[in-house]
Design a protein around this motif. Structure first.
Motif, PDB file in Angstrom:
ATOM      1  N   LYS A 181       0.914  -1.287   0.072  1.00 15.29           N
ATOM      2  CA  LYS A 181      -0.067   0.048   0.000  1.00 15.29           C
ATOM      3  C   LYS A 181       0.954   1.300  -0.021  1.00 15.29           C
ATOM      4  O   LYS A 181       0.433   2.411  -0.468  1.00 15.29           O
ATOM      5  CB  LYS A 181      -0.860   0.162   1.366  1.00 15.29           C
ATOM      6  CG  LYS A 181      -1.988   0.813   1.364  1.00 15.29           C
ATOM      7  CD  LYS A 181      -2.764   0.593   2.598  1.00 15.29           C
ATOM      8  CE  LYS A 181      -2.003   1.010   3.850  1.00 15.29           C
ATOM      9  NZ  LYS A 181      -1.299   2.156   3.896  1.00 15.29           N
ATOM     10  N   ALA A 182       2.097   1.053   0.474  1.00 17.40           N
ATOM     11  CA  ALA A 182       3.055   2.340   0.849  1.00 17.40           C
ATOM     12  C   ALA A 182       3.743   2.547  -0.750  1.00 17.40           C
ATOM     13  O   ALA A 182       4.361   1.809  -1.087  1.00 17.40           O
ATOM     14  CB  ALA A 182       3.831   1.987   1.974  1.00 17.40           C
ATOM     15  N   ALA A 183       3.883   3.921  -0.777  1.00 20.75           N
ATOM     16  CA  ALA A 183       4.657   4.328  -1.693  1.00 20.75           C
ATOM     17  C   ALA A 183       6.346   4.425  -1.234  1.00 20.75           C
ATOM     18  O   ALA A 183       6.323   4.392  -0.043  1.00 20.75           O
ATOM     19  CB  ALA A 183       4.430   5.784  -2.307  1.00 20.75           C
ATOM     20  N   PHE A 230      -0.522  -8.374   0.870  1.00 20.62           N
ATOM     21  CA  PHE A 230      -1.012  -8.866  -0.543  1.00 20.62           C
ATOM     22  C   PHE A 230      -2.334  -8.220  -0.755  1.00 20.62           C
ATOM     23  O   PHE A 230      -2.918  -7.725   0.039  1.00 20.62           O
ATOM     24  CB  PHE A 230      -1.176 -10.442  -0.408  1.00 20.62           C
ATOM     25  CG  PHE A 230      -2.290 -10.879   0.821  1.00 20.62           C
ATOM     26  CD1 PHE A 230      -3.755 -10.948   0.760  1.00 20.62           C
ATOM     27  CD2 PHE A 230      -1.517 -11.066   2.022  1.00 20.62           C
ATOM     28  CE1 PHE A 230      -4.426 -11.383   1.674  1.00 20.62           C
ATOM     29  CE2 PHE A 230      -2.255 -11.867   3.098  1.00 20.62           C
ATOM     30  CZ  PHE A 230      -3.736 -11.718   3.029  1.00 20.62           C
ATOM     31  N   THR A 231      -2.720  -8.340  -2.010  1.00 16.72           N
ATOM     32  CA  THR A 231      -3.918  -7.721  -2.646  1.00 16.72           C
ATOM     33  C   THR A 231      -4.793  -8.797  -3.221  1.00 16.72           C
ATOM     34  O   THR A 231      -4.581  -9.749  -3.960  1.00 16.72           O
ATOM     35  CB  THR A 231      -3.591  -6.701  -3.677  1.00 16.72           C
ATOM     36  OG1 THR A 231      -2.496  -5.836  -3.295  1.00 16.72           O
ATOM     37  CG2 THR A 231      -4.838  -5.911  -4.455  1.00 16.72           C
ATOM     38  N   ILE A 232      -6.098  -8.689  -2.570  1.00  9.33           N
ATOM     39  CA  ILE A 232      -7.257  -9.230  -3.410  1.00  9.33           C
ATOM     40  C   ILE A 232      -7.995  -8.728  -4.574  1.00  9.33           C
ATOM     41  O   ILE A 232      -8.475  -7.520  -4.099  1.00  9.33           O
ATOM     42  CB  ILE A 232      -7.906  -9.901  -2.254  1.00  9.33           C
ATOM     43  CG1 ILE A 232      -7.058 -10.816  -1.372  1.00  9.33           C
ATOM     44  CG2 ILE A 232      -9.471 -10.786  -2.874  1.00  9.33           C
ATOM     45  CD1 ILE A 232      -8.008 -11.347  -0.180  1.00  9.33           C
ATOM     46  N   THR A 233      -8.029  -9.105  -5.488  1.00 11.48           N
ATOM     47  CA  THR A 233      -8.928  -8.430  -6.581  1.00 11.48           C
ATOM     48  C   THR A 233      -9.937  -9.344  -6.980  1.00 11.48           C
ATOM     49  O   THR A 233      -9.676 -10.569  -7.255  1.00 11.48           O
ATOM     50  CB  THR A 233      -7.839  -8.364  -7.976  1.00 11.48           C
ATOM     51  OG1 THR A 233      -6.796  -7.432  -7.453  1.00 11.48           O
ATOM     52  CG2 THR A 233      -8.455  -7.258  -8.895  1.00 11.48           C
ATOM     53  N   ARG A 234     -11.096  -8.840  -7.474  1.00 14.55           N
ATOM     54  CA  ARG A 234     -12.269  -9.744  -7.740  1.00 14.55           C
ATOM     55  C   ARG A 234     -13.092  -8.900  -8.702  1.00 14.55           C
ATOM     56  O   ARG A 234     -13.381  -7.629  -8.249  1.00 14.55           O
ATOM     57  CB  ARG A 234     -12.864 -10.283  -6.520  1.00 14.55           C
ATOM     58  CG  ARG A 234     -14.265 -11.296  -7.053  1.00 14.55           C
ATOM     59  CD  ARG A 234     -14.550 -11.716  -5.730  1.00 14.55           C
ATOM     60  NE  ARG A 234     -16.250 -11.699  -5.748  1.00 14.55           N
ATOM     61  CZ  ARG A 234     -17.077 -12.581  -5.405  1.00 14.55           C
ATOM     62  NH1 ARG A 234     -16.696 -13.587  -4.970  1.00 14.55           N
ATOM     63  NH2 ARG A 234     -18.309 -12.347  -5.289  1.00 14.55           N
ATOM     64  N   TYR A 235     -13.713  -9.521  -9.684  1.00 19.30           N
ATOM     65  CA  TYR A 235     -14.548  -8.703 -10.639  1.00 19.30           C
ATOM     66  C   TYR A 235     -16.089  -9.183 -10.610  1.00 19.30           C
ATOM     67  O   TYR A 235     -16.689  -8.230 -10.827  1.00 19.30           O
ATOM     68  CB  TYR A 235     -14.354  -8.956 -12.211  1.00 19.30           C
ATOM     69  CG  TYR A 235     -12.790  -8.377 -12.265  1.00 19.30           C
ATOM     70  CD1 TYR A 235     -12.641  -6.874 -12.582  1.00 19.30           C
ATOM     71  CD2 TYR A 235     -11.502  -8.965 -11.992  1.00 19.30           C
ATOM     72  CE1 TYR A 235     -11.507  -6.181 -12.968  1.00 19.30           C
ATOM     73  CE2 TYR A 235     -10.302  -8.220 -12.427  1.00 19.30           C
ATOM     74  CZ  TYR A 235     -10.371  -6.972 -12.700  1.00 19.30           C
ATOM     75  OH  TYR A 235      -9.054  -6.213 -12.756  1.00 19.30           O
ATOM     76  N   ASP A 236     -16.255 -10.102  -9.832  1.00 15.90           N
ATOM     77  CA  ASP A 236     -17.700 -10.399  -9.624  1.00 15.90           C
ATOM     78  C   ASP A 236     -18.222  -9.591  -8.512  1.00 15.90           C
ATOM     79  O   ASP A 236     -17.124  -9.563  -7.584  1.00 15.90           O
ATOM     80  CB  ASP A 236     -18.008 -11.913  -9.244  1.00 15.90           C
ATOM     81  CG  ASP A 236     -18.020 -12.881 -10.410  1.00 15.90           C
ATOM     82  OD1 ASP A 236     -17.899 -12.382 -11.481  1.00 15.90           O
ATOM     83  OD2 ASP A 236     -17.361 -14.046 -10.256  1.00 15.90           O
ATOM     84  N   PRO A 237     -19.381  -9.070  -8.536  1.00 15.13           N
ATOM     85  CA  PRO A 237     -19.795  -8.194  -7.282  1.00 15.13           C
ATOM     86  C   PRO A 237     -20.078  -9.347  -6.054  1.00 15.13           C
ATOM     87  O   PRO A 237     -20.409 -10.305  -6.075  1.00 15.13           O
ATOM     88  CB  PRO A 237     -21.247  -7.737  -7.702  1.00 15.13           C
ATOM     89  CG  PRO A 237     -21.589  -8.803  -8.733  1.00 15.13           C
ATOM     90  CD  PRO A 237     -20.404  -9.314  -9.340  1.00 15.13           C
ATOM     91  N   ILE A 301      -8.841  -5.258  -2.399  1.00 13.38           N
ATOM     92  CA  ILE A 301      -8.288  -5.047  -1.023  1.00 13.38           C
ATOM     93  C   ILE A 301      -6.945  -5.362  -0.902  1.00 13.38           C
ATOM     94  O   ILE A 301      -6.464  -6.377  -0.986  1.00 13.38           O
ATOM     95  CB  ILE A 301      -9.155  -5.828   0.070  1.00 13.38           C
ATOM     96  CG1 ILE A 301     -10.751  -5.816  -0.250  1.00 13.38           C
ATOM     97  CG2 ILE A 301      -9.051  -5.320   1.569  1.00 13.38           C
ATOM     98  CD1 ILE A 301     -11.369  -6.715   0.684  1.00 13.38           C
ATOM     99  N   VAL A 302      -6.388  -4.566  -0.126  1.00 12.07           N
ATOM    100  CA  VAL A 302      -4.890  -4.649   0.436  1.00 12.07           C
ATOM    101  C   VAL A 302      -4.817  -5.231   1.806  1.00 12.07           C
ATOM    102  O   VAL A 302      -5.538  -4.269   2.488  1.00 12.07           O
ATOM    103  CB  VAL A 302      -3.922  -3.376   0.181  1.00 12.07           C
ATOM    104  CG1 VAL A 302      -2.435  -3.729   0.530  1.00 12.07           C
ATOM    105  CG2 VAL A 302      -3.889  -3.198  -1.286  1.00 12.07           C
TER     106      VAL A 302
END
Ligand SMILES: Nc1nc2c(ncn2[C@@H]2O[C@H](COP(=O)(O)OP(=O)(O)OP(=O)(O)O)[C@@H](O)[C@H]2O)c(=O)[nH]1
Length: 320
Positions: A181-183, A230-237, A301-302
């Motif tokens: 999340k951090a730069a 870690f990042t969680i990505t999902r395209y289904d609502p 979400i991270v």
């Protein structure tokens, strides 16, 4: 009454916090800054490094580390600062807190998020963590608090890269793996574009922005540290009730391990984005802007925490 932005400077002993603070105080032109400086066993030595900033109000806290003395000294000082400001005895519109090198930022962050008065009068804008490029490998190995300082950060600043004799790319990868999340930027003697600090908004419920790295990240993995992100990505609502109970379950089960999390959620039957963020168990969510017709809705979400089971999380989110 507008709330006062607060920035937290952390980083292990000697990482360059005071050097950065000095740079900020010397180079800022827009704000009236108050400083709370927490010293641990240093007598008055440290404060002397800031004494030439005559027009800046500096409070030095010396009764131990503000993250572990039940925050009483910090709370008292914050009350005092507000009182003096309200009585027009003191004029400041920005607060910087320099923690001791051994401080865990978690309890300090909590003071600003949970206390009724402080959460109303102050806005915590960012945790800035200094990383000593020369000594970080040793510090990560021997001091858990360094991991917490990295995990909670909104901005990671690598100091002393002028003294480096090795290629910093593996350090960058390691830091990025710990906190996506951090730069991350490299600075020498605190020299930084102050907008990188002033533009931080790490605790607001705005959609997460992708961190900007000023370095190339390679593929090297480092598994020696416990704090990872870690990042969680999902395209289904998501169904709102299902995601709410999953988040509750995560907060209960991993209450000792979660440091920070922030995300944007695509919720079924809602045209607005659901924004969420949290620090440990302090969790916040709000409806944000509507998805634009040109956008592909998605959830992201991270999570940043100590030994969080990434695969288990990913599985739980995908299964909903
Ligand atoms: N070469 C070099 N030295 C630096 C840099 N940043 C800080 N230093 C030096 O590192 C030493 C420690 O810096 P400080 O700013 O006092 O570190 P600190 O984090 O405030 O230290 P504590 O108060 O002990 O926690 C000082 O001698 C600084 O001049 C840098 O980028 N390069």
């Amino acid at each position: 009454m507008s709330s006062i932005p607060v920035f937290l400077l952390t980083g292990f002993l000697g990482a360059g916090k005071t050097t950065l603070l000095n740079y900020i105080l010397h180079h800022q032109t827009m704000n009236k800054i108050a400083v709370i400086k927490n010293e641990y066993g240093n007598g008055n030595t440290d404060a002397q490094f800031l004494s030439h900033h005559g027009d800046i109000h500096i409070t030095t806290l010396k009764n131990g580390c503000i993250c572990c003395n039940s925050n009483a000294e910090l709370s008292f000082t914050l009350f005092e600062l507000l009182e003096q400001k309200d009585k027009k005895l003191l004029d400041f519109d920005l607060l910087i807190i320099e923690c001791t090198g051994i401080a865990d930022p978690g309890p300090i962050i909590k003071v600003f998020l949970t206390h009724d008065l402080f959460s109303e009068r102050f806005t915590l804008r960012g945790v800035i963590t200094l990383i000593d490029a020369v000594n970080i490998a040793y510090q990560l190995k021997h001091f858990n608090v360094v991991q917490a300082q990295i995990g909670y950060a909104d901005l990671l600043l690598i100091s002393k890269s002028d003294l480096l004799s090795y290629d910093a790319s593996s350090l960058l990868t390691q830091l990025h793996n710990m906190n996506q999340k951090a730069a991350i930027y490299s600075i020498i003697h605190g020299n930084i574009d102050l907008n990188l600090i002033y533009n931080l908004d790490g605790f607001s419920l705005t959609p997460p922005s992708k961190p900007t790295l000023s370095f190339k990240i390679d593929d090297h993995e480092d598994h020696k540290v416990d704090v990872r992100s870690f990042t969680i990505t999902r395209y289904d609502p998501f169904e709102i009730n299902a995601i709410s109970s999953l988040m509750e379950r995560i907060l209960t089960t991993f209450n000792q391990q979660l440091l920070r999390y922030k995300g944007i959620l695509y919720i079924k039957n809602h045209s607005e984005k659901l924004l969420l963020q949290g620090v440990q168990q302090i969790y916040n969510s709000t409806w944000g802007q509507e998805w634009k017709s040109t956008e592909t809705p998605y959830s992201e979400i991270v999570f940043i925490g100590i030994q969080l089971p990434e695969e288990e999380f990913k599985c739980a989110f995908q299964k909903l």
